[in-house]
Design a protein around this motif. Structure first.
Motif, PDB file in Angstrom:
ATOM      1  N   THR A  10       4.371  42.423   0.404  1.00 39.48           N
ATOM      2  CA  THR A  10       4.996  41.634  -0.656  1.00 39.48           C
ATOM      3  C   THR A  10       4.328  41.956  -1.983  1.00 39.48           C
ATOM      4  N   ALA A  67       2.659  41.176  -5.812  1.00 36.71           N
ATOM      5  CA  ALA A  67       1.731  40.173  -6.319  1.00 36.71           C
ATOM      6  C   ALA A  67       2.492  38.959  -6.845  1.00 36.71           C
ATOM      7  N   GLY A 108       3.861  34.813  -3.337  1.00 35.77           N
ATOM      8  CA  GLY A 108       3.576  33.588  -2.601  1.00 35.77           C
ATOM      9  C   GLY A 108       3.650  32.322  -3.425  1.00 35.77           C
ATOM     10  N   ASP A 162      -4.619  36.478  11.462  1.00 40.93           N
ATOM     11  CA  ASP A 162      -4.753  37.562  10.500  1.00 40.93           C
ATOM     12  C   ASP A 162      -5.409  38.767  11.162  1.00 40.93           C
ATOM     13  N   PRO A 175       1.290  31.549   3.861  1.00 39.00           N
ATOM     14  CA  PRO A 175       1.458  32.372   2.663  1.00 39.00           C
ATOM     15  C   PRO A 175       1.846  33.798   3.027  1.00 39.00           C
ATOM     16  N   THR A 184       1.129  36.800   2.364  1.00 39.16           N
ATOM     17  CA  THR A 184       0.180  37.768   1.827  1.00 39.16           C
ATOM     18  C   THR A 184       0.309  39.106   2.539  1.00 39.16           C
ATOM     19  N   THR A 185       0.284  40.189   1.786  1.00 40.30           N
ATOM     20  CA  THR A 185       0.368  41.525   2.375  1.00 40.30           C
ATOM     21  C   THR A 185      -0.762  41.739   3.378  1.00 40.30           C
ATOM     22  N   GLY A 194      -1.718  27.673   0.417  1.00 43.15           N
ATOM     23  CA  GLY A 194      -2.663  28.654   0.921  1.00 43.15           C
ATOM     24  C   GLY A 194      -4.084  28.140   1.034  1.00 43.15           C
TER      25      GLY A 194
END
Length: 712
Positions: free
Chosen positions: A90, A92, A95, A119, A140, A142-143, A469
């Motif tokens: 995704t 920046a 999120g 994760d 979230p 997050t990449t 997050g």
């Protein structure tokens, strides 16, 4: 697990028999053994791509290892589970208004699956382990690379289907973890205003670990820090409200000199019903305690607490006497019990006052070091007289200690799935006794759980704050109003890592408040200080070893006013230059109140008027004589009484019936049947519409219609 009722599956019996061996064999929790691969084994999800889908199973063996381990053990033979590798990419900032949502469903209603999102390092970042179908987890977006672990809690030979997608969170249902939708949704919770004490008040910038209470008879809020007690009244004719602060601290001049002499710990408690407020100052062997019945204009001395007494972290609470124990002294006219509890190294002592807090009985040990360590939270009393106080480390769990006999005996009730923490947990009870547990897990993530049987079993345990997050949280505190409404406050930050590392931790902390209106099934999250951090950098919860990094001390507090508005008393560690200069690290402790300014409160009596009727179900069946029968259910989902409500039933475009006009009280449902003989031999689309002529102006016009296809 997340508080399911117990069922004696073979895997559960095996786990209970070998809990210690299993925990030891697991090494790092949840990593022992191997998981089967899903079909397909991996997929990639981007901000612009299509949802990713996969399947798994069938499963013939239950995996209830999360009763002992979190996340659960995976073993192909004894504790099966499926792992799916999800690659996320995704841009920046994506999120800020999006979440990664994982949904897992299954066909057999007797089956039950749990979901964990890990994760790349194997840490659980989201989980759903309720009895909901589907189970949904939102984290979230997050990449990175993630593992989605699906666990058959109740297998029944079933398969599952899973979908991972990106969803919008602004005003939607994108946040949180746990069963159901809407959990932890960002931007959808109540609004808050913050009010700092006037600088002229003593201890205005010395307000570490504050307490807060509210007298529902006068609508006066009291705030305690150090040796100072403030009274705050509110002018709600302005927006935001205008507070009027005054110093009402106990001293020799107003009747209780011991309230202003010495303090190792301050604490305050207000009994909403009677309006009596207590302020207590720890002396090390007991406490100096004063009480007031006129919001601090005059104070009266108390014996302080029970003997024997703990040496630290005292707490005061009160409420109705239980019918199962000794009640008030015959010489007392005060209707409620008052509890004084304090922690020692190996236990905590609780003493009860049966004369309104004037005197206290003997301190009673509530647990031993074999049960819990000495560190506990604040005592609360339910409407039925059950007394509760929480502990952050009782074996492998956090727990709630309870007394149903007015403090004579106490029982330790572990909260399964929780792990010991640095922050004291908190408890609250709704109007009909529903017990809410707010805590910070050993991982640093805030969470909640619910009990309907005085802490014996727990349901709806879930992480909160995930829409923002939140990776670290401290100072959890919870309050309830109506039985299905509660608010959970804490200081949180999206920055992970060791938040007590003063040299290297640079997170920004805000005050977050999660609110439930459905008994803890789902929660919405509010950032009560979006433009003003409460602290920048580390927060130390290590006690006296913290040095100059202990400005906020050990806790914050929450209460409600007579309208159910949530009020949070906290110490603001970041003021003036710290707010505007990211490089400035403040270590203040400024007395501040966050007060609810918008949204539904914890008292439905004061909800804004809403009009809404919902067609909640439609079931069409074919009878033996060839006729069709449509069973429709109508529900008043607003808070205003309705009359003359009807539903129309259509076969294709032809009206085949109308339900009788009916009245519906708020929350009431009624069912009606319409029967007709269809024409033709083709497939029929049957549609039911409530309020078909749009007579009502409704809050939600999209929930009035349902359709079902049926063959003649």
């Amino acid at each position: 697990m997340f508080g399911r009722p117990a069922h004696l599956s073979s895997s559960r019996l095996r786990l209970l028999a070998a809990a210690v061996l299993l925990a030891g064999a697991a090494g790092s929790a949840g990593t022992a053994g191997t998981a089967d691969a899903a079909t397909p084994t991996e997929g990639t999800l981007t901000d612009s791509g299509s949802p990713v889908t996969w399947t798994g199973g069938p499963f013939a063996t239950d995996n209830a290892s999360a009763l002992v381990l979190s996340p659960p053990q995976c073993d192909a033979l004894l504790d099966p589970c499926d792992d799916f590798t999800l690659h996320v990419a995704t841009p920046a900032g994506y999120g800020s208004d999006h979440a990664l949502k994982v949904s897992v469903s299954w066909a057999d209603p007797s089956a039950d699956f749990d979901v964990y999102v890990l994760d790349a390092a194997g840490n659980v970042v989201g989980s759903a382990a309720s009895v909901a179908d589907p189970e949904t987890v939102s984290v979230p977006p997050t990449t990175g690379d993630y593992t989605v672990r699906v666990v058959p809690y109740s297998a029944t030979g079933s398969t599952y289907s899973a979908t991972a997608s990106m969803v919008t969170t602004t005003g939607g249902t994108g946040g949180g973890t746990g069963g159901g939708t809407g959990t932890g949704t960002a931007g959808a919770g109540p609004a808050y205003d913050t009010f700092a004490a006037p600088a002229s008040l003593p201890d205005a910038d010395n307000a570490g670990e504050p307490s807060i209470g509210d007298n529902w008879n006068t609508d006066t809020t009291t705030y305690q820090s150090s040796l100072s007690t403030y009274a705050v009244t509110w002018d709600d004719t302005t927006s935001p409200a205008t507070p009027h602060w005054s110093d009402v601290s106990a001293n020799a001049g107003n009747g209780c000199p011991q309230g202003s002499t010495i303090s190792l710990d301050p604490i305050l408690f207000t009994d909403h019903a009677t309006g009596r407020t207590f302020e207590s100052q720890l002396t090390g062997v007991d406490s100096f305690t004063c009480y007031t019945d006129d919001d601090g204009a005059t104070w009266h001395p108390s014996t302080g607490g029970g003997i024997p007494s703990g040496v630290d972290h005292q707490t005061l609470g009160g409420g109705a006497f239980s019918a199962n124990g000794v009640g008030a002294l015959p010489t007392s006219s005060y209707p409620n019990a008052v509890y004084y509890c304090s922690q020692d190294i190996a236990t905590a002592f609780c003493a009860v006052s049966r004369d309104g807090g004037t005197t206290f009985g003997a301190g009673v040990p509530t647990y031993s070091l074999l049960d819990c360590d000495g560190l506990h939270g604040h005592v609360k009393v339910a409407p039925d007289g059950t007394a509760y106080f929480p502990n952050k480390a009782c074996g492998s769990n956090q727990a709630v200690i309870s007394s149903t006999d007015n403090g004579t005996t106490w029982t330790v009730n572990p909260v399964p799935g929780t792990t010991p923490s640095d922050s004291d947990p908190s408890v609250a009870t709704g109007a009909n006794g529903t017990l809410y547990f707010g805590y910070v897990d050993g991982s640093g993530v805030p969470g909640v759980a619910v009990s309907h049987d005085q802490g014996k079993t727990w349901t709806d345990r879930q992480a909160v704050g995930t829409a923002f997050g939140i990776k670290n949280a401290v100072f959890p505190t919870i309050v309830a109003g109506d039985d299905d409404r509660a608010a959970f406050a804490y200081l949180g930050t999206p920055t992970g890592g060791n938040y007590q590392d003063q040299a290297n931790f640079h997170g920004e902390w805000h005050l977050y408040i999660d609110t439930t209106y459905d008994g803890g099934k789902t929660w919405v999250t509010s950032d009560a200080t979006p433009n003003d951090p409460v602290q920048v950098g580390s927060i130390c919860t290590g006690g006296t070893a913290c040095g100059n990094d202990r400005n906020l001390l050990d806790f914050i507090d929450v209460t409600t006013d007579d309208h159910g508005r949530v009020e949070v008393g906290f110490a603001d560690g970041c003021i003036n230059a710290c707010v505007t200069d990211p490089q400035h690290v403040g270590r203040d402790a400024y007395a501040t109140i966050a007060r609810q300014a918008g949204g539904k409160t914890l008292d439905a009596t004061y909800d804004p008027a809403t009009t809404n009727v919902t067609l909640s179900s439609l079931t069409v069946t074919k009878q033996s004589d060839g006729r069709f029968s449509a069973l429709v259910e109508l529900t008043n989902t607003g808070n205003r009484a309705l009359s003359g409500i009807q539903a129309e039933v259509l076969d294709g475009r032809k009206q085949v019936g109308m339900t009788p006009a009916t009245a519906l009280a708020p929350g009431e449902s009624r069912s009606f049947t319409v029967t007709w003989k269809p024409s033709g031999t083709r497939s029929h689309t049957v549609t039911a519409v409530v309020d078909p002529t749009n007579t009502l102006v409704e809050t939600d016009e999209t929930d009035n219609k349902l359709a079902q296809s049926v063959l003649r």
